[in-house]
Scaffold this active site. Structure first.
Site, PDB file in Angstrom:
ATOM      1  N   LYS A 185       0.807  -1.228   0.000  1.00  0.00           N
ATOM      2  CA  LYS A 185       0.000   0.000   0.000  1.00  0.00           C
ATOM      3  C   LYS A 185       0.844   1.285   0.000  1.00  0.00           C
ATOM      4  O   LYS A 185       0.416   2.313  -0.495  1.00  0.00           O
ATOM      5  CB  LYS A 185      -0.960   0.010   1.194  1.00  0.00           C
ATOM      6  CG  LYS A 185      -2.094  -1.002   1.048  1.00  0.00           C
ATOM      7  CD  LYS A 185      -3.075  -0.879   2.200  1.00  0.00           C
ATOM      8  CE  LYS A 185      -4.274  -1.785   1.970  1.00  0.00           C
ATOM      9  NZ  LYS A 185      -5.368  -1.504   2.917  1.00  0.00           N
ATOM     10  N   ASP A 218     -10.442   2.905   2.022  1.00  0.00           N
ATOM     11  CA  ASP A 218     -10.688   2.214   3.307  1.00  0.00           C
ATOM     12  C   ASP A 218     -11.529   3.074   4.259  1.00  0.00           C
ATOM     13  O   ASP A 218     -12.511   2.597   4.828  1.00  0.00           O
ATOM     14  CB  ASP A 218      -9.361   1.862   3.993  1.00  0.00           C
ATOM     15  CG  ASP A 218      -8.674   0.666   3.342  1.00  0.00           C
ATOM     16  OD1 ASP A 218      -9.370  -0.172   2.736  1.00  0.00           O
ATOM     17  OD2 ASP A 218      -7.439   0.576   3.439  1.00  0.00           O
TER      18      ASP A 218
END
Ligand code: NAP
Length: 297
Positions: free
Chosen positions: A79, A115
């Site tokens: 990420k 997210d």
């Protein structure tokens, strides 16, 4: 990975291809519910899981520019690593310091992080809970907790308590929240202070790994059911198992509950919407994810 990736890129039988990169990637639920969404919407595309080792991340991301791949999800441990290879990074991803979605528009790569948005949308659409002005208790202070705190801070929550096993990490996160004009305090993850914070909380979010299948605290709970008020909503980010001990005890205490599968699906739905610029079929995705979890046992 490289061989499979170039085989896929050269194949070009479809206008659209999507996927996810991670290392390892076999456990990912995303191919299941993203493919279900594509099929339900009649999009002629395949969503592929690519196992990409840390050494190959740059080559893979640069290779996207010339490929027929419209976008990818990015999961652990890439990420952060993908960020230097992108042309642009949106506000959510910049703030989180992590990218979980890449969009490829004619070779220009944009990084997003869905997210936090997925967390909030699951809260609103999955549990009909508006966090604005509410008293919230967060259990844990790792990566997921940071994303949750940043998302809640954007939403103007009332008061935040962060409980963690390692007190310094809870204090760091509380400071981050204070820097965003949230009233925030750090407490230990046990004892009277935690129980007192729980007794007045309107939302309790588990961001620890406690309760996770195959984790160190499997079948345990970060907060006893006795400490959960019946008026609270308890949101467990752990999605394996679908019903954790925390959620079971919360329901027994009369509280409302929300499982982590909801956040997982809503962050994926947000990625789908960024790639395809159309609403994601969330109920289809949720059903596919739940069925897959149940069949995996
Ligand atoms: P992380 O960065 O490793 O953080 C782990 C957290 O759990 C830390 O607060 C850690 O406390 C605490 N912890 C671990 N073992 C513990 C124990 N035995 N006793 C007390 N506390 C313990 O992990 P993460 O990335 O934040 O992920 C946390 C959980 O959220 C995972 O289960 C993950 O699967 C889930 N998650 C779900 C979604 C979703 O879409 N539903 C998204 C992201 C994450 P210390 O600081 O003291 O080590």
């Amino acid at each position: 990975m490289t061989t499979h990736f170039y085989w896929w890129m050269n194949k070009k039988t479809m206008d659209t291809a999507l996927g996810i990169i991670g290392y390892p990637i076999g456990h990912s639920m995303s191919p299941v519910f993203q493919q279900a969404a594509l099929d339900a919407c009649g999009v002629d595309a395949k969503y592929v899981a690519y196992q990409v080792s840390p050494d190959d991340v740059g080559e893979f991301v640069n290779g996207l520019r010339q490929s027929g791949i419209l976008g990818i999800n990015v999961t652990v441990p890439h990420k952060l690593a993908v960020m230097p290879f992108l042309d642009e990074i949106d506000d959510w991803a910049t703030e989180a310091g992590a990218v979980n979605t890449i969009v490829n528009r004619q070779g220009r790569l944009t990084g997003h992080n869905t997210d936090g948005y997925g967390f909030l949308r699951a809260l609103r659409d999955g549990a009909d809970f508006d966090p604005r002005g509410r008293r919230i208790l967060i259990l844990g202070a790792g990566g997921a907790a940071r994303g949750v705190v940043l998302a809640l801070a954007r939403d103007g929550i009332g008061d935040l308590t962060i409980a963690n096993r390692t007190p310094e990490r809870a204090e760091d996160l509380a400071q981050l929240a204070r820097g965003r004009n949230v009233v925030a305090q750090a407490v230990p993850l046990s004892g009277d202070v935690l129980e007192s914070a729980a007794s007045t909380a309107e939302l309790i979010v588990n961001c620890t790994t406690i309760g996770m299948t195959h984790g160190p605290g499997e079948n345990e709970t970060p907060l006893s059911g006795d400490a959960i008020p019946p008026t609270a909503l308890v949101y467990d980010l752990v999605y394996n198992p679908l019903e954790t001990r925390l959620l079971r005890e919360a329901a027994q205490a009369g509280a409302k509950t929300l499982g982590g599968i909801q956040m997982l699906v809503y962050q994926g739905a947000a990625s789908f919407e960024v790639w395809l610029e159309r609403p994601a079929p969330v109920p289809v995705m949720l059903e596919a994810a739940i069925q897959a979890m149940q069949s995996r046992g």
